[in-house]
Design an enzyme around this catalytic site. Structure first.
Site, PDB file in Angstrom:
ATOM      1  N   GLU A 151      -2.250   7.487   8.298  1.00 54.23           N
ATOM      2  CA  GLU A 151      -2.819   8.450   7.411  1.00 54.23           C
ATOM      3  C   GLU A 151      -3.940   8.944   8.191  1.00 54.23           C
ATOM      4  O   GLU A 151      -4.386   8.576   9.313  1.00 54.23           O
ATOM      5  CB  GLU A 151      -3.194   7.708   6.106  1.00 54.23           C
ATOM      6  CG  GLU A 151      -4.350   6.685   6.323  1.00 54.23           C
ATOM      7  CD  GLU A 151      -4.788   6.057   4.795  1.00 54.23           C
ATOM      8  OE1 GLU A 151      -3.877   6.381   4.081  1.00 54.23           O
ATOM      9  OE2 GLU A 151      -5.861   5.951   4.681  1.00 54.23           O
ATOM     10  N   HIS A 190     -15.225  -4.512   8.088  1.00 60.74           N
ATOM     11  CA  HIS A 190     -14.464  -3.998   6.848  1.00 60.74           C
ATOM     12  C   HIS A 190     -14.697  -5.020   5.798  1.00 60.74           C
ATOM     13  O   HIS A 190     -14.210  -5.169   5.007  1.00 60.74           O
ATOM     14  CB  HIS A 190     -12.881  -4.216   7.285  1.00 60.74           C
ATOM     15  CG  HIS A 190     -12.599  -3.159   8.309  1.00 60.74           C
ATOM     16  ND1 HIS A 190     -12.637  -1.932   8.259  1.00 60.74           N
ATOM     17  CD2 HIS A 190     -12.117  -3.226   9.628  1.00 60.74           C
ATOM     18  CE1 HIS A 190     -12.314  -1.073   9.295  1.00 60.74           C
ATOM     19  NE2 HIS A 190     -12.027  -2.078  10.278  1.00 60.74           N
ATOM     20  N   ARG A 207      -7.316  -8.004  -9.314  1.00 56.25           N
ATOM     21  CA  ARG A 207      -7.999  -9.351  -9.476  1.00 56.25           C
ATOM     22  C   ARG A 207      -9.360  -9.154  -9.767  1.00 56.25           C
ATOM     23  O   ARG A 207     -10.060  -7.884  -9.664  1.00 56.25           O
ATOM     24  CB  ARG A 207      -8.163 -10.369  -8.184  1.00 56.25           C
ATOM     25  CG  ARG A 207      -8.288  -9.485  -6.957  1.00 56.25           C
ATOM     26  CD  ARG A 207      -8.609 -10.201  -5.671  1.00 56.25           C
ATOM     27  NE  ARG A 207      -8.950  -9.486  -4.556  1.00 56.25           N
ATOM     28  CZ  ARG A 207      -9.937  -9.213  -4.177  1.00 56.25           C
ATOM     29  NH1 ARG A 207     -11.035  -9.267  -4.843  1.00 56.25           N
ATOM     30  NH2 ARG A 207     -10.054  -8.205  -3.050  1.00 56.25           N
ATOM     31  N   LYS A 241       1.069  -1.340  -0.160  1.00 59.50           N
ATOM     32  CA  LYS A 241       0.036  -0.035  -0.001  1.00 59.50           C
ATOM     33  C   LYS A 241       0.811   1.396   0.026  1.00 59.50           C
ATOM     34  O   LYS A 241       0.490   2.358  -0.735  1.00 59.50           O
ATOM     35  CB  LYS A 241      -0.729  -0.077   1.228  1.00 59.50           C
ATOM     36  CG  LYS A 241      -2.043  -1.063   1.096  1.00 59.50           C
ATOM     37  CD  LYS A 241      -3.128  -0.977   2.222  1.00 59.50           C
ATOM     38  CE  LYS A 241      -4.137  -1.895   1.992  1.00 59.50           C
ATOM     39  NZ  LYS A 241      -4.013  -3.297   1.714  1.00 59.50           N
TER      40      LYS A 241
END
Length: 522
Positions: free
Chosen positions: A233, A267, A324, A143
């Site tokens: 972040e 999530h 994907r 990431k």
């Protein structure tokens, strides 16, 4: 960009021309091994067979009677029930490809689908990997690297740190950023650089909580992904989760519009729809352009998804790119008429996209729900076991992606998904109504499922208004299901008897009959 609301058109491929982007002759694919299980394996196998391509299914010992095994031309066992010894075992899958003389491998989603080393090993074995290159997977799988890559192409990212190898380093960098950048502020979000699905993710609302959460996130990341690298972040409160389907041949990149994926628990997505009901047209255009730029940053090949978080003020930031096919790809296929699996196969064998952006348009609205064997009232605990009866209505405008046929066993070793159910209609209101009625008429016995939970969502005011965010399911109180009355149970028992025309003595009791017997004994 064109968006239209018209009658449904038949599914078509994002047809590729018979030449590659570099003028080379396309590579022939004769036999595909699907390195997966469940509904996505069935989905890939179906398209491959429609294209006249031979198919191979792999299965674990626990899946010896699984439907995806029967859906292929050939099948081969790759190991014990545990995923690490079967569906996640690269050596077993490559050996299966060698034994069956498959020339290509489709990874589906999950398992090894975003493992760059697996894609590399497939290539080393002189097999075709139906997906992007190992280099692209590796770059977008990290990431921190992905953020830097897309930033160079003008894609907005949330203010944050770089890769953090230690807690001490993280504390120093966060402290410096808090002083230097006004847009970097509490609450903060700690994330694992090498993973997803909520693992290694921690929300920090004040400085006194920072050190402990950094240590926990780093530990979780190491355990889940064998990678201790984290980053921090700015955390966006009550965000929307918007993802854009992209398709690329390494030369040309198309967006296939966006999906709204904000309804989540832990999530994990619960309901998805296309298009998003909450995006203003001007925001949509900016997000679609950013998604194409992100894909162009790596010269993307195959089907992929660029994910964004969107604030209440319509600020949007790059979240990640999934290299994907996505679980929720059917809603995009519904509204565009494109077959994404077919497109993946065509691109993998070297064909270039014939479709251009202007020819891709939106037709109607689509919504997908994920039907699971889980207890929504008890923290969504999986409910593996015997599924004694399952029957879906036969309707137009509704698609069921499933590898479950009753009676069968929902295994405790894998994801307890029973089916993905998606519906299409000319308008969002009609789609909600169609999907709700279809769910109501779906008959399931033997296991606790989230069917009632899904119906509550579809019937809720916030969903009908299209006004929701990723935390809404945690903030809304859900009513517990009422137990059926004795009269209702008796009616179901009578229905069972009349439909079967069998004596009760010769027939195993259904779940309704067992429930009535328990009621009588009390």
């Amino acid at each position: 960009m064109k968006i239209k609301k018209t009658k449904k058109v038949p599914t078509r491929s994002a047809r590729s021309s018979k030449s590659t982007p570099h003028g080379q002759r396309p590579r022939e694919i004769r036999k595909i091994l699907v390195a997966n299980r469940g509904e996505i394996a069935v989905r890939v196998l179906r398209t491959a067979r429609e294209m006249g391509i031979g198919t191979v299914a792999v299965y674990s010992e626990a899946d010896k009677n699984a439907f995806h095994r029967l859906a292929a031309d050939e099948s081969i066992c790759i190991g014990p029930a545990e995923s690490q010894k079967s569906y996640l075992c690269m050596e077993s899958i490559l050996e299966a490809a060698r034994k069956t003389k498959a020339d290509s491998i489709h990874p589906g989603y999950g398992f090894l689908s975003e493992n760059s080393r697996f894609a590399e090993e497939v290539q080393k074995a002189q097999l075709l990997f139906i997906g992007p290159s190992s280099e692209i997977i590796k770059k977008m799988g990290d990431k921190v690297v992905a953020r830097k890559t897309v930033e160079a192409f003008g894609v907005p990212t949330a203010p944050g740190t770089g890769a953090l190898a230690s807690v001490a380093e993280a504390l120093r960098e966060v402290e410096q950023l808090l002083k230097k950048r006004k847009e970097f502020r509490f609450p903060l979000l700690i994330k694992a650089a090498g993973g997803g699905g909520g693992k290694g993710m921690r929300i920090v609302r004040k400085s006194s909580e920072l050190k402990d959460n950094l240590e926990r996130a780093r530990s979780e990341s190491l355990k889940a992904f064998n990678n201790p690298i984290i980053f921090v972040e700015r955390y966006i409160e009550k965000p929307r989760h918007i993802e854009v389907q992209v398709l690329g041949d390494g030369h040309k990149i198309l967006h296939l519009f966006e999906r709204e994926c904000s309804l989540q628990r832990r999530h994990q997505k619960v309901v998805e729809e296309a298009l998003s009901p909450s995006l203003a047209p001007e925001v949509r255009l900016k997000i679609l352009k950013a998604a194409v730029n992100a894909a162009e940053s790596v010269h993307y090949q195959s089907a992929g998804t660029v994910e964004f978080i969107v604030s209440e003020q319509d600020e949007f930031f790059f979240l990640e790119m999934n290299t994907r096919i996505q679980v929720e790809h059917p809603v995009t296929e519904w509204i565009t008429g494109l077959d994404l699996i077919r497109a993946q196969i065509e691109i993998a064998r070297g064909e270039s996209l014939r479709v251009d952006q202007e020819s891709v348009s939106v037709n109607g609205h689509a919504i997908e729900v994920r039907l699971y064997a889980e207890d929504a009232e008890e923290g969504f605990l999986p409910q593996p076991g015997k599924l004694s009866y399952l029957k879906f209505p036969h309707w137009t405008g509704v698609r069921v992606d499933s590898a479950v046929q009753s009676p069968c066993e929902i295994s405790s070793y894998y994801d307890p998904m029973i089916a993905k159910i998606s519906a299409w209609a000319p308008s969002r209101k009609e789609t909600i109504s169609r999907l709700s009625l279809f769910l109501q008429e779906t008959q399931i016995e033997g296991l606790i499922t989230n069917k009632a939970f899904l119906l509550q969502i579809l019937g809720s005011e916030f969903f009908k208004r299209g006004q929701y965010h990723t935390q809404v399911l945690e903030s809304v109180g859900w009513q517990k299901n009422e137990q059926p009355s004795a009269q209702t149970l008796a009616a179901f028992c009578l229905k069972d008897f009349l439909e079967s025309r069998l004596d009760f003595e010769d027939r195993k009791l259904s779940a309704w009959q067992e429930a009535l017997c328990v009621g009588d004994s009390n």
